[in-house]
Design a protein around this motif. Structure first.
Motif, PDB file in Angstrom:
ATOM      1  N   GLU A   1       0.780  -1.538  -0.034  1.00 39.24           N
ATOM      2  CA  GLU A   1       0.117  -0.139   0.145  1.00 39.24           C
ATOM      3  C   GLU A   1       0.691   1.199  -0.084  1.00 39.24           C
ATOM      4  O   GLU A   1       0.606   2.374  -0.939  1.00 39.24           O
ATOM      5  N   ALA A   2       1.572   1.220   0.440  1.00 38.37           N
ATOM      6  CA  ALA A   2       2.471   2.576   1.111  1.00 38.37           C
ATOM      7  C   ALA A   2       3.613   3.267   0.082  1.00 38.37           C
ATOM      8  O   ALA A   2       4.365   3.511  -1.001  1.00 38.37           O
TER       9      ALA A   2
ATOM     10  N   VAL B   1       6.351  15.785   3.914  1.00 40.40           N
ATOM     11  CA  VAL B   1       5.706  14.754   3.550  1.00 40.40           C
ATOM     12  C   VAL B   1       6.156  13.500   3.591  1.00 40.40           C
ATOM     13  O   VAL B   1       5.070  12.811   3.819  1.00 40.40           O
ATOM     14  N   VAL B   2       7.077  13.051   3.692  1.00 37.26           N
ATOM     15  CA  VAL B   2       7.357  11.372   4.828  1.00 37.26           C
ATOM     16  C   VAL B   2       7.055  11.816   5.638  1.00 37.26           C
ATOM     17  O   VAL B   2       5.845  10.581   6.526  1.00 37.26           O
ATOM     18  N   GLY B   3       7.553  12.493   6.980  1.00 40.94           N
ATOM     19  CA  GLY B   3       6.775  12.735   8.452  1.00 40.94           C
ATOM     20  C   GLY B   3       5.266  12.307   8.657  1.00 40.94           C
ATOM     21  O   GLY B   3       4.938  11.602   9.078  1.00 40.94           O
TER      22      GLY B   3
ATOM     23  N   ALA C   1      17.173   4.414  -1.678  1.00 39.05           N
ATOM     24  CA  ALA C   1      16.326   3.626  -2.829  1.00 39.05           C
ATOM     25  C   ALA C   1      14.878   4.002  -1.924  1.00 39.05           C
ATOM     26  O   ALA C   1      13.892   2.782  -1.817  1.00 39.05           O
ATOM     27  N   GLY C   2      14.831   4.657  -0.852  1.00 37.68           N
ATOM     28  CA  GLY C   2      12.804   4.904  -0.424  1.00 37.68           C
ATOM     29  C   GLY C   2      12.389   3.749  -0.164  1.00 37.68           C
ATOM     30  O   GLY C   2      13.328   3.133   0.967  1.00 37.68           O
ATOM     31  N   ALA C   3      11.645   3.249  -1.187  1.00 39.63           N
ATOM     32  CA  ALA C   3      10.024   2.259  -0.408  1.00 39.63           C
ATOM     33  C   ALA C   3      11.731   0.485  -0.616  1.00 39.63           C
ATOM     34  O   ALA C   3      11.519  -0.695   0.029  1.00 39.63           O
ATOM     35  N   ILE C   4      12.888   0.734  -1.176  1.00 39.66           N
ATOM     36  CA  ILE C   4      12.937  -0.444  -2.087  1.00 39.66           C
ATOM     37  C   ILE C   4      14.038  -0.963  -0.428  1.00 39.66           C
ATOM     38  O   ILE C   4      14.685  -0.478  -0.339  1.00 39.66           O
TER      39      ILE C   4
ATOM     40  N   PRO D   1       6.030   5.788   0.241  1.00 38.26           N
ATOM     41  CA  PRO D   1       7.291   4.433  -0.173  1.00 38.26           C
ATOM     42  C   PRO D   1       8.377   4.667   0.825  1.00 38.26           C
ATOM     43  O   PRO D   1       8.390   4.177   1.646  1.00 38.26           O
ATOM     44  N   THR D   2       8.975   5.926   1.221  1.00 44.16           N
ATOM     45  CA  THR D   2      10.313   6.628   2.155  1.00 44.16           C
ATOM     46  C   THR D   2       8.774   6.495   3.277  1.00 44.16           C
ATOM     47  O   THR D   2       9.605   5.827   4.643  1.00 44.16           O
ATOM     48  N   ALA D   3       7.912   6.492   4.186  1.00 42.48           N
ATOM     49  CA  ALA D   3       7.526   6.055   5.106  1.00 42.48           C
ATOM     50  C   ALA D   3       7.144   4.948   5.049  1.00 42.48           C
ATOM     51  O   ALA D   3       7.502   3.940   6.639  1.00 42.48           O
ATOM     52  N   SER D   4       6.943   3.467   4.399  1.00 44.92           N
ATOM     53  CA  SER D   4       7.192   2.415   4.082  1.00 44.92           C
ATOM     54  C   SER D   4       8.302   1.938   5.029  1.00 44.92           C
ATOM     55  O   SER D   4       7.939   1.298   6.116  1.00 44.92           O
TER      56      SER D   4
END
Lengths: 430, 430
Positions: free
Chosen positions: A293-294, B16-18, B135-138, B309-312
């Motif tokens: 989802e995120a 944005v992330v927080g 790489a964010g969510a990866i 994605p970063t929050a994930s």
């Protein structure tokens, strides 16, 4: 500061994977010690038959008494790379009985009795890790279990069997039929003498069960997984997929239902568009696509089998469980709190590519179309090609339940004008 | 059995992330509790300016006093998504001072002062996790650190900056020049008003330092990373790459030297063959290719930036450090035992694509070729295209050191017959 008493490891199985594990443990002992925070020592290797030449494997460690080795009370970690249900299961339970942690590559066993083994691990205060059981060297279970622990996975779509991907890729690139491609895979060592577990989808189904359980935090066993192999895939199917801008892949698909209240897991050949990242996975490579989802859409790609890649996954787990031992803790265990029911194939919703041999006369298309309509299966495209007296009719549907499609096909078979339902293939990844 | 005292989390930063972190923590509290084994509670959110509308963020938790929040002694975990060196660094050190664990997305800080922060975490018996920094969510740092802990990584090759990948992909697909593509990226929100950190490679260099350190178990800082941005990449370079069957990507490349005794880390535009898995990474996606001795070639692909994605990634780390807190342990910390020196760019060995404007007369090619030969740089292919009075000469070399190539280019510039060295680009991934 490093503790000096070494952690003792028992290795059960010394085939392609086991011998690589033994070799790497021996040659990189210093690195492993630095990463664990304690030296690690191979204390014994259980083999079925002694006396075989095993280059690089310390001979004095070999034993044919796996039970005695797994039951030694000085063993900290047992690595099980024997495979199969028994005696592997009993040996693993024996290890937990002594408080040892277990690293396993045994997908069949985990997919069948994972819950029981996890319970035994928890009761023993020990770890049960099995990254190598799914997609070889590709880090997949740890990312799903830990990296995505704060996210909600909705879908896992994977090419998790290298043998079948090799065969389908061959069929796609050369136009060969299934038997010919299987022969080549066997000759090159990509398929075993008895390829049943791979080509009939049993191997992929075990992996799908493991993936679904971890992704959705619920219990899924191999028996919950719908399974179709690739033995019925024809050169005509592959050609028809090409015409649609697709390739045929054997996919393991794990999905959360739209309402979130249930899950499905299935393995079957499917057409996927060339633009999908999984479409370009060639030869015996594996790749798994995860939708969360995120996080959005993630893909993990790499070699899905082979001695070295599988050994890499086993050793990664070994370092983790040894670190946990040193720290007196355990890693994340079984997470099945969501308790979502696994629904049968009937309730799966997807698109279908249906090939029919029909009489080449007026009114047949209308008849066929009305059967689809009766069952609420909406048609996306129809392609008709006349031949001598009969015609090939290809229908691609919009999304419908498997139950509705099955009922449609049963009715089609009963039509006089339909000579044969040549093939039915699902269309995924759109 | 779940413990009932909730873990208290302080969130520093609510951009944005927080704000996504706050939203997901609030809406999925039950899932997080089940996965951690204890409830988790957002205890405060530090923002720069109060009074802004922040939909979905509990207003009563907001404070402008980040220092007081990070220093509260009832806080178990501090999440830092402020970015930049200060005050983030002081806030993180303050958190460790109280024994809190820290989850950060701060690549610049980790690439500069990672060792100091890890030392503070270790001294405090706390965790420092930062999957979101690269790489964010990866899932990438955890697989490198844990899944590959029993393997030897030799090379990491990654597209780790979405802004520059978007710009280069645009240039490739439309033939646009750099400025035009940057304008489009800005208009679509893929580039910031001041794009320096992205287009000059600073962002990617910080990530390269973090990746190299973890991959090779050694200390690498941003200052060790050679860095070239994409502002000099021209439409002609892209077209020339196409002629060679390549695309231009901004790559972060971390390599162990052939003798294993040192490492290099660098960020620069490079041509890679279309057949390489990284070549098909489009738009703002990220992907990282890892070569390990036993695992072989792995790739990780997904969205490299963005709030969700970063929050994930942040939340995955949050679950991990909370689990560790509950179990009274910590995860794997800094692993720099290998102590490999980071060598400068001069010693990097790769291939080069050199474009020259030369006089269109006999003998020039021989002159140019002899300069390459003098410096021991072997030529793979030459392509010459005559124009009115002058000619474009493209030389692609075999593998050579950067030092040899630089000396070659200096000498070429001094030749009368060479009007201009139009571009030099490295060729990778072959």
């Amino acid at each position: 500061m490093m503790r000096t008493r070494p952690l003792k490891v028992a290795l059960l199985g010394c085939g392609v994977v086991g011998s690589e594990v033994a070799r790497i443990m021996t040659t990189t002992a210093d690195d492993l010690a630095a990463r664990i925070g304690a030296p690690v020592e191979l204390a014994g290797i259980a083999v079925r038959r002694a006396g075989r030449p095993r280059p690089g494997v310390p001979e004095h460690l070999l034993t044919t008494d796996a039970e005695a080795l797994a039951g030694r009370d000085d063993i900290d970690v047992v690595i099980e790379v024997v495979g199969g249900i028994e005696p592997s299961k009993s040996l693993i339970l024996k290890a937990f009985g002594n408080g040892a942690s277990v690293v396993s590559a045994n997908k069949a066993l985990l997919a069948k009795d994972g819950a029981e083994l996890h319970a035994a691990a928890a009761a023993a205060g020990a770890d049960l890790y099995y990254e190598a059981a799914v997609a070889g060297a590709i880090p997949l279970l740890r990312p799903l279990r830990e990296s995505l622990a704060g996210d909600k996975v909705n879908r896992v779509l994977g090419i998790v069997n290298g043998t079948t991907n090799f065969i389908l890729d061959k069929m796609d690139s050369t136009g060969a039929g299934y038997s010919e491609a299987l022969e080549e895979a066997t000759a090159l060592g990509y398929a075993e003498a008895d390829p049943t577990a791979d080509v009939e989808g049993f191997d992929a189904a075990a992996k799908a069960a493991i993936l679904a359980g971890i992704a959705f935090h619920t219990k899924v066993t191999a028996a919950d997984v719908y399974r179709e192999g690739i033995t019925e895939v024809t050169a005509a199917d592959i050609a028809s997929a090409k015409q649609m801008g697709c390739v045929v892949k054997l996919l393991a698909i794990c999905e959360r239902s739209a309402d979130g209240g249930s899950v499905t897991a299935r393995v079957h050949p499917a057409m996927i568009p060339l633009s999908h990242p999984l479409a370009s996975v060639r030869e015996a490579y594996n790749a798994v696509f995860v939708e969360a989802e995120a996080a959005g859409r993630l893909m993990f790609y790499g070699p899905g089998a082979g001695g070295s890649p599988t050994a890499s996954a086993v050793l990664g787990d070994l370092v983790a469980v040894c670190r946990n031992k040193v720290n007196g803790t355990t890693g994340p265990g079984d997470s099945v709190y969501a308790q979502l029911p696994a629904k049968p194939m009937d309730e799966v919703v997807t698109r279908y590519h249906v090939s029919l041999d029909v009489d080449d006369r007026a009114g047949v298309l209308a008849q066929v179309a009305s059967v689809f309509a009766e069952h609420g299966v909406s048609i996306d495209t129809v392609r008709q090609q006349g031949r001598d007296g009969d015609a090939a009719l290809v229908v691609v549907t919009h999304r419908a339940t498997d139950a509705a499609l099955s009922a449609t096909v049963d009715k089609l078979r009963a039509l006089d004008s339909v000579r044969d339902v040549a093939s039915i293939m699902r269309v995924e990844g759109e």
